[in-house]
Design an enzyme around this catalytic site. Structure first.
Site, PDB file in Angstrom:
ATOM      1  N   CYS A   9       0.197   6.331  -9.518  1.00 51.88           N
ATOM      2  CA  CYS A   9       1.233   5.315  -9.747  1.00 51.88           C
ATOM      3  C   CYS A   9       0.533   4.075 -10.294  1.00 51.88           C
ATOM      4  CB  CYS A   9       2.035   5.045  -8.476  1.00 51.88           C
ATOM      5  SG  CYS A   9       1.065   4.386  -7.100  1.00 51.88           S
ATOM      6  N   ARG A  15       3.637   4.400  -3.950  1.00 53.16           N
ATOM      7  CA  ARG A  15       4.161   5.742  -4.251  1.00 53.16           C
ATOM      8  C   ARG A  15       3.115   6.836  -4.182  1.00 53.16           C
ATOM      9  NH1 ARG A  15       6.628   3.901  -9.828  1.00 53.16           N
ATOM     10  NH2 ARG A  15       4.754   2.623  -9.645  1.00 53.16           N
ATOM     11  N   ASP A 127       9.542   2.047  -8.559  1.00 51.46           N
ATOM     12  CA  ASP A 127       8.509   1.259  -7.894  1.00 51.46           C
ATOM     13  C   ASP A 127       9.148   0.478  -6.747  1.00 51.46           C
ATOM     14  OD1 ASP A 127       6.526  -0.480  -7.170  1.00 51.46           O
ATOM     15  OD2 ASP A 127       5.923  -0.935  -9.230  1.00 51.46           O
TER      16      ASP A 127
HETATM   17  P1  4NP Z   1       2.834   1.435  -6.503  1.00 53.31           P
HETATM   18  O1  4NP Z   1       3.520   0.003  -6.279  1.00 53.31           O
HETATM   19  O2  4NP Z   1       2.550   1.562  -7.979  1.00 53.31           O
HETATM   20  O3  4NP Z   1       3.866   2.415  -6.042  1.00 53.31           O
HETATM   21  O4  4NP Z   1       1.578   1.425  -5.662  1.00 53.31           O
HETATM   22  C1  4NP Z   1       2.942  -1.178  -6.755  1.00 53.31           C
HETATM   23  C2  4NP Z   1       2.007  -1.831  -6.001  1.00 53.31           C
HETATM   24  C3  4NP Z   1       1.433  -3.007  -6.449  1.00 53.31           C
HETATM   25  C4  4NP Z   1       1.805  -3.526  -7.670  1.00 53.31           C
HETATM   26  C5  4NP Z   1       2.735  -2.859  -8.442  1.00 53.31           C
HETATM   27  C6  4NP Z   1       3.296  -1.681  -7.987  1.00 53.31           C
HETATM   28  N1  4NP Z   1       1.250  -4.743  -8.142  1.00 53.31           N
HETATM   29  O5  4NP Z   1       1.622  -5.174  -9.225  1.00 53.31           O
HETATM   30  O6  4NP Z   1       0.406  -5.327  -7.447  1.00 53.31           O
END
Ligand code: 4NP
Length: 156
Positions: A9, A15, A127
């Site tokens: 992800c 995720r 997300d």
């Molecule tokens: P993930 O969620 O891609 O599902 O781990 C996110 C976690 C952090 C960030 C973006 C999405 N971020 O921009 O820090």
């Protein structure tokens, strides 16, 4: 032959670490841990070394999953180490595709939505980072279904 799966992800704190643990336990329940191994990574390295987001850890814990993965950024060598790279959304797909060292390597990339049935009307795993509680539950519902279908496909 062993099948090695990498879930990807953006941040590797919501995720994909959840997908990794759900898949690991789905594989364990099927008695296939010796045949299928799992890991996860992010396309963005800003959270490298971090445990999953506390909101995802507690939502997962309520379903019995303990998330202990430490975030890391995907690297080109992951295309050699893994047989399948399963991404959560189209942005992940584009980033991972650009990293692929060859057209053959790029064929290892799959989208999680390819393994949706009940959630087939979704084009991606949303997300949950900026979402409330329901966002995390929806993601876990999607990942449980996707991992179960993915395992069925690998088993053939
Ligand atoms: P993930 O969620 O891609 O599902 O781990 C996110 C976690 C952090 C960030 C973006 C999405 N971020 O921009 O820090």
């Amino acid at each position: 032959m062993k099948t090695k799966i990498l879930f990807v992800c953006l941040g590797n704190i919501c995720r994909s670490p959840a997908a990794e643990q759900i898949m690991r336990e789905t594989v364990e329940r099927a008695g296939l841990s010796a045949r299928i191994t799992v890991d996860s990574a992010g396309t963005y390295g800003g959270h490298a070394g971090d445990l999953p987001d506390p909101r995802m850890r507690s939502a997962a814990a309520r379903r019995g999953y303990t998330l202990t993965h430490r975030a890391r950024k995907i690297r080109e060598e992951d295309f050699e180490r893994f047989d399948r790279i399963v991404v959560m959304d189209d942005m992940n797909y584009e980033t991972v595709h650009r990293l692929a060292p060859s057209p053959e390597a790029a064929q290892k990339i799959f989208r999680m939505r390819e393994f949706f049935r009940r959630f087939a009307h979704w084009s991606h795993v949303p997300d949950p980072y900026y979402e409330g509680h329901e966002g995390f539950e929806l993601v876990l519902d999607m990942l449980e279904e996707g991992c179960s279908v993915l395992l069925d496909e690998i088993r053939g």
